[in-house]
Design a protein around this motif. Structure first.
Motif, mmCIF file in Angstrom:
data_model
loop_
_atom_site.group_PDB
_atom_site.id
_atom_site.type_symbol
_atom_site.label_atom_id
_atom_site.label_comp_id
_atom_site.label_asym_id
_atom_site.label_seq_id
_atom_site.Cartn_x
_atom_site.Cartn_y
_atom_site.Cartn_z
ATOM 1 N N TYR A 1 26.689 19.975 12.352
ATOM 2 C CA TYR A 1 27.767 20.479 13.201
ATOM 3 C C TYR A 1 28.683 19.353 13.631
ATOM 4 O O TYR A 1 28.252 18.219 13.809
ATOM 5 N N TRP A 2 29.963 19.686 13.838
ATOM 6 C CA TRP A 2 30.948 18.743 14.365
ATOM 7 C C TRP A 2 31.973 19.516 15.174
ATOM 8 O O TRP A 2 32.159 20.724 14.982
ATOM 9 N N VAL A 3 32.620 18.814 16.113
ATOM 10 C CA VAL A 3 33.684 19.411 16.918
ATOM 11 C C VAL A 3 34.952 19.426 16.071
ATOM 12 O O VAL A 3 35.270 18.445 15.396
ATOM 13 N N LEU A 4 35.668 20.533 16.088
ATOM 14 C CA LEU A 4 36.911 20.637 15.332
ATOM 15 C C LEU A 4 37.956 19.683 15.909
ATOM 16 O O LEU A 4 38.071 19.536 17.132
ATOM 17 N N PRO A 5 38.717 19.028 15.045
ATOM 18 C CA PRO A 5 39.703 18.050 15.499
ATOM 19 C C PRO A 5 40.720 18.659 16.466
ATOM 20 O O PRO A 5 41.244 19.742 16.230
ATOM 21 N N GLY A 6 40.966 17.951 17.555
ATOM 22 C CA GLY A 6 41.986 18.346 18.511
ATOM 23 C C GLY A 6 41.579 19.400 19.519
ATOM 24 O O GLY A 6 42.303 19.637 20.483
#
Length: 125
Positions: A101-106
């Motif tokens: 998982y990763w946080v979406l950019p911006g």
């Protein structure tokens, strides 16, 4: 080669990505999108999950590293992660048997910009 300038959608005249809470009333579609994100963050488990993902060096984390941090079952953690994905806060990719998982950019910048109020001229902290 064209030298035509392209307009960046979703930005106001100052280049900000979205209007702040006090700059103008929200349009209905903006309110719906922001409400999804804030509703997802209204749960302490999801807020912690987002924090764990966002603060991870390298920008992504395996679900196998998230689950042990909670006294919840793996299906419950997966459900919370699914809600964060549906709210447009994170994304994921399956690699073998694990999901990363990763946080979406911006995303965090947009939420923060929405809640930020401008400092009045001449006011110091």
């Amino acid at each position: 080669m064209s030298k035509q300038e392209l307009e960046v959608l979703g930005q106001d005249a100052d280049g900000a990505c979205c209007q702040g809470l006090v700059s103008a009333p929200l349009a209905e579609d903006q309110a719906v999108e922001l409400a999804k994100a804030f509703k997802a963050l209204g749960d302490p488990v999801r807020l912690r999950l987002l924090s764990m993902i966002a603060s991870r060096e390298g920008g992504e984390v395996c679900v196998c590293e998230l689950t042990p941090a909670f006294e919840l079952s793996q299906p419950t953690i997966s459900h919370h992660l699914k809600l964060l994905r549906q709210a447009g806060l994170i994304d994921c990719e399956r690699r073998g048997t694990w999901v990363y998982y990763w946080v979406l950019p911006g995303v965090l910048d947009r939420l923060g910009a929405f809640l930020t109020t401008p400092e009045p001229v001449g006011v110091t902290a």
